[in-house]
Motif scaffolding. Structure first.
Motif, PDB file in Angstrom:
ATOM      1  N   ARG A  12     -11.399  11.812  -4.216  1.00 52.80           N
ATOM      2  CA  ARG A  12      -9.853  11.672  -4.626  1.00 52.80           C
ATOM      3  C   ARG A  12      -9.909  11.231  -6.035  1.00 52.80           C
ATOM      4  NH1 ARG A  12      -8.853   8.980   0.423  1.00 52.80           N
ATOM      5  NH2 ARG A  12      -8.448  10.492   1.826  1.00 52.80           N
ATOM      6  N   LEU A  13     -10.567  10.130  -6.305  1.00 54.37           N
ATOM      7  CA  LEU A  13     -10.593   9.529  -7.632  1.00 54.37           C
ATOM      8  C   LEU A  13     -11.107  10.770  -8.700  1.00 54.37           C
ATOM      9  CD1 LEU A  13     -11.944   5.917  -7.000  1.00 54.37           C
ATOM     10  CD2 LEU A  13      -9.573   6.777  -7.832  1.00 54.37           C
ATOM     11  N   ARG A  14     -12.264  11.308  -8.417  1.00 53.32           N
ATOM     12  CA  ARG A  14     -12.591  12.611  -9.321  1.00 53.32           C
ATOM     13  C   ARG A  14     -11.521  13.430  -9.432  1.00 53.32           C
ATOM     14  NH1 ARG A  14     -15.120  17.404  -7.385  1.00 53.32           N
ATOM     15  NH2 ARG A  14     -16.013  18.196  -9.171  1.00 53.32           N
ATOM     16  N   ASP A  15     -10.761  13.873  -8.528  1.00 60.22           N
ATOM     17  CA  ASP A  15      -9.599  14.987  -8.751  1.00 60.22           C
ATOM     18  C   ASP A  15      -8.642  14.378  -9.368  1.00 60.22           C
ATOM     19  OD1 ASP A  15     -11.389  16.705  -7.065  1.00 60.22           O
ATOM     20  OD2 ASP A  15     -10.235  16.500  -5.241  1.00 60.22           O
ATOM     21  N   GLU A  16      -8.346  13.061  -9.246  1.00 59.62           N
ATOM     22  CA  GLU A  16      -7.295  12.615  -9.822  1.00 59.62           C
ATOM     23  C   GLU A  16      -7.597  12.356 -11.632  1.00 59.62           C
ATOM     24  OE1 GLU A  16      -4.066  10.983  -9.396  1.00 59.62           O
ATOM     25  OE2 GLU A  16      -4.171  12.261  -7.471  1.00 59.62           O
ATOM     26  N   ALA A  17      -8.610  12.290 -11.764  1.00 59.55           N
ATOM     27  CA  ALA A  17      -9.134  12.186 -13.225  1.00 59.55           C
ATOM     28  C   ALA A  17      -9.318  13.390 -13.706  1.00 59.55           C
ATOM     29  CB  ALA A  17     -10.733  11.561 -13.267  1.00 59.55           C
ATOM     30  N   TYR A  59       0.859  -1.185  -0.204  1.00 53.63           N
ATOM     31  CA  TYR A  59       0.097  -0.078   0.103  1.00 53.63           C
ATOM     32  C   TYR A  59       0.674   1.306  -0.057  1.00 53.63           C
ATOM     33  CZ  TYR A  59      -4.044   3.048   1.418  1.00 53.63           C
ATOM     34  OH  TYR A  59      -4.839   4.108   1.236  1.00 53.63           O
ATOM     35  N   GLY A  60       1.840   1.302   0.810  1.00 51.98           N
ATOM     36  CA  GLY A  60       2.879   2.444   0.798  1.00 51.98           C
ATOM     37  C   GLY A  60       3.536   3.090  -0.407  1.00 51.98           C
ATOM     38  N   GLU A  61       3.575   2.000  -1.299  1.00 49.18           N
ATOM     39  CA  GLU A  61       4.245   2.141  -2.408  1.00 49.18           C
ATOM     40  C   GLU A  61       3.300   2.782  -3.702  1.00 49.18           C
ATOM     41  OE1 GLU A  61       7.642   2.357  -2.928  1.00 49.18           O
ATOM     42  OE2 GLU A  61       7.546   2.086  -0.552  1.00 49.18           O
ATOM     43  N   TRP A  62       1.960   2.612  -3.432  1.00 50.72           N
ATOM     44  CA  TRP A  62       1.058   2.864  -4.385  1.00 50.72           C
ATOM     45  C   TRP A  62       0.890   4.424  -4.726  1.00 50.72           C
ATOM     46  CZ3 TRP A  62      -3.217  -1.123  -2.771  1.00 50.72           C
ATOM     47  CH2 TRP A  62      -2.760  -2.283  -3.092  1.00 50.72           C
ATOM     48  N   SER A  63       0.353   4.484  -5.835  1.00 54.02           N
ATOM     49  CA  SER A  63       0.016   5.859  -6.045  1.00 54.02           C
ATOM     50  C   SER A  63      -1.348   6.512  -5.344  1.00 54.02           C
ATOM     51  CB  SER A  63      -0.394   6.259  -7.527  1.00 54.02           C
ATOM     52  OG  SER A  63      -1.326   5.587  -7.980  1.00 54.02           O
ATOM     53  N   THR A  64      -1.503   7.775  -5.205  1.00 53.09           N
ATOM     54  CA  THR A  64      -2.791   8.260  -4.596  1.00 53.09           C
ATOM     55  C   THR A  64      -4.198   7.377  -5.289  1.00 53.09           C
ATOM     56  OG1 THR A  64      -1.699  10.471  -3.979  1.00 53.09           O
ATOM     57  CG2 THR A  64      -4.043  10.358  -3.814  1.00 53.09           C
ATOM     58  N   ARG A  65      -4.218   7.645  -6.466  1.00 51.09           N
ATOM     59  CA  ARG A  65      -5.373   7.136  -7.127  1.00 51.09           C
ATOM     60  C   ARG A  65      -5.426   5.674  -7.021  1.00 51.09           C
ATOM     61  NH1 ARG A  65      -8.602   8.130 -11.281  1.00 51.09           N
ATOM     62  NH2 ARG A  65      -9.252   6.544 -12.705  1.00 51.09           N
ATOM     63  N   ARG A  66      -4.461   4.886  -6.942  1.00 50.83           N
ATOM     64  CA  ARG A  66      -4.270   3.338  -6.697  1.00 50.83           C
ATOM     65  C   ARG A  66      -4.861   3.167  -5.248  1.00 50.83           C
ATOM     66  NH1 ARG A  66      -1.211  -1.820  -8.886  1.00 50.83           N
ATOM     67  NH2 ARG A  66      -2.201  -3.264  -7.664  1.00 50.83           N
ATOM     68  N   LYS A  67      -4.367   3.892  -4.410  1.00 50.79           N
ATOM     69  CA  LYS A  67      -4.797   3.693  -2.879  1.00 50.79           C
ATOM     70  C   LYS A  67      -6.291   4.109  -2.674  1.00 50.79           C
ATOM     71  CE  LYS A  67      -0.364   4.993  -0.505  1.00 50.79           C
ATOM     72  NZ  LYS A  67       0.301   6.267  -0.062  1.00 50.79           N
ATOM     73  N   ALA A  68      -6.778   5.213  -3.370  1.00 50.94           N
ATOM     74  CA  ALA A  68      -8.173   5.300  -3.377  1.00 50.94           C
ATOM     75  C   ALA A  68      -9.108   4.384  -3.976  1.00 50.94           C
ATOM     76  CB  ALA A  68      -8.461   6.828  -3.945  1.00 50.94           C
ATOM     77  N   GLN A  69      -8.540   3.682  -4.996  1.00 51.68           N
ATOM     78  CA  GLN A  69      -9.354   2.604  -5.628  1.00 51.68           C
ATOM     79  C   GLN A  69      -9.360   1.463  -4.703  1.00 51.68           C
ATOM     80  OE1 GLN A  69      -7.041   1.999  -9.337  1.00 51.68           O
ATOM     81  NE2 GLN A  69      -8.591   3.378 -10.402  1.00 51.68           N
TER      82      GLN A  69
END
Length: 189
Positions: free
Chosen positions: A183-188, A82-92
């Motif tokens: 978060r996913l909306r902001d990343e998109a 989890y710590g290595e994932w991107s913000t988008r992947r963490k949110a998903q």
């Protein structure tokens, strides 16, 4: 829709923040009870109430502090990947796992309501209608459940705290779900 989510997040986070900060002081109440228990066992007649009261305070401390812990991100989680994932992947990932947590909390909340109804003397299979009947006056409180210890406290107060804590945890998990969606909306964008 997103403004409603943001308003919900602000309201629930504010409530759980205040309750969590107050619940933190429960540790001092617990320490006082255990200190009195030690003093009374050493110098006086041992108190019958101290062990169970310490357990009740610990339950309240833990269950009312849980939503605050989730809000602050201080709950225990496996950080191997989890710590290595991107913000988008963490949110998903969080979006998926929080749905399981919400389902689990709904089951726990139903069990807590059933157990509290039982502690108030209701032996039927519709605990929500029992509480509705208490409000409207069509139901009455029966023989209340008591602990089987020498002190024999009523069980409904701590079970009511459990309902409150699980309900607040459910609200906080929905808030976390909304945060992940935003978060996913902001990343998109």
């Amino acid at each position: 829709m997103f403004r409603v989510m943001q308003g919900y997040i602000r309201a629930v986070d504010a409530v759980n923040h205040r309750i969590g900060r107050m619940a933190m002081y429960g540790i001092f109440v617990l320490m006082g009870i255990l200190l009195w228990s030690s003093i009374s066992k050493t110098f006086f007649v041992p108190s019958l109430w101290t062990l169970e009261m310490a357990q009740f305070v610990m339950v309240a401390y833990y269950i009312l502090g849980g939503p605050y812990s989730i809000q602050m991100g201080t709950n225990v989680r496996m950080d191997l990947l989890y710590g290595e994932w991107s913000t988008r992947r963490k949110a998903q990932f969080d979006l998926l796992t929080v749905l399981f947590l919400i389902f689990y909390l709904c089951v726990l909340l139903y069990g807590a309501v059933s157990s509290t109804a039982y502690s108030l003397g209701y032996w039927g299979s519709a605990p929500f209608s029992f509480f509705g009947g208490l409000i409207t006056g069509t139901e009455e409180i029966g023989t209340m459940e008591r602990a089987s210890s020498a002190w024999r406290p009523y069980m409904w107060p701590i079970k009511s705290v459990m309902i409150l804590g699980m309900f607040l945890m459910l609200l906080q998990c929905i808030s976390e779900l909304f945060k992940d969606v935003l978060r996913l909306r902001d990343e998109a964008n």
